[in-house]
Design an enzyme around this catalytic site. Structure first.
Site, mmCIF file in Angstrom:
data_model
loop_
_atom_site.group_PDB
_atom_site.id
_atom_site.type_symbol
_atom_site.label_atom_id
_atom_site.label_comp_id
_atom_site.label_asym_id
_atom_site.label_seq_id
_atom_site.Cartn_x
_atom_site.Cartn_y
_atom_site.Cartn_z
ATOM 1 N N SER A 147 8.569 -0.838 -0.588
ATOM 2 C CA SER A 147 7.254 -0.427 -1.076
ATOM 3 C C SER A 147 6.222 -0.709 -0.001
ATOM 4 O O SER A 147 6.489 -1.434 0.959
ATOM 5 C CB SER A 147 6.899 -1.208 -2.349
ATOM 6 N N HIS A 148 5.034 -0.189 -0.201
ATOM 7 C CA HIS A 148 3.922 -0.514 0.685
ATOM 8 C C HIS A 148 3.391 -1.919 0.386
ATOM 9 O O HIS A 148 2.675 -2.488 1.188
ATOM 10 C CB HIS A 148 2.791 0.497 0.499
ATOM 11 N N SER A 149 3.738 -2.456 -0.759
ATOM 12 C CA SER A 149 3.190 -3.738 -1.212
ATOM 13 C C SER A 149 4.265 -4.820 -1.286
ATOM 14 O O SER A 149 5.222 -4.693 -2.060
ATOM 15 C CB SER A 149 2.556 -3.563 -2.595
#
Length: 131
Positions: free
Chosen positions: A9-11
């Site tokens: 994920s980007h997070s």
């Protein structure tokens, strides 16, 4: 048979939280979980994190990669292309919702070595059946 679940994920907070949730429900020693969100504490994704996780779990028979959106998906695809042919054969890009799919996939991976069953459960996990 060992299976690796890679959460992309980007997070980092998202993948760390998801990994923690799955670990509380999944107790199989045959399933390895990797939180691969973010880049150096910031938003982003990196195919090399995926490659590194695969190299750390080289004894896994299968790698199931769950990615959320955009470049996380592209980086998961790019990472597959960077692997050798034998690793690519064991690498599954799972077309499923990140949270529900990874959860269902990880739980299923703890009870079966059948990659198709793991993929099917992960892909069906996001279908709530609400009317």
């Amino acid at each position: 048979m060992k299976k690796s679940i890679l959460l992309v994920s980007h997070s980092q907070q998202l993948t760390d939280g998801l990994k923690e949730m799955i670990e509380q429900m999944q107790q199989s020693e045959d399933v390895l979980l990797f939180s691969l969100g973010g880049v150096e504490g910031r938003i982003g994704s990196d195919p090399m994190k995926i490659i590194d996780a695969i190299n750390q779990s080289a004894d896994s028979a299968m790698y199931f990669v769950f990615a959320d959106i955009g470049s996380a998906v592209l980086n998961a695809e790019m990472a597959k292309e960077m692997l050798d042919e034998d690793q690519q054969k064991k690498y599954y890009l799972v077309d499923a919702p990140l949270v529900e799919g990874a959860f269902a996939g990880a739980i299923t991976a703890g009870i079966t070595d059948d990659p198709q069953q793991i993929l099917t459960e992960a892909q069906n996990a996001g279908k709530k059946g609400w009317t």
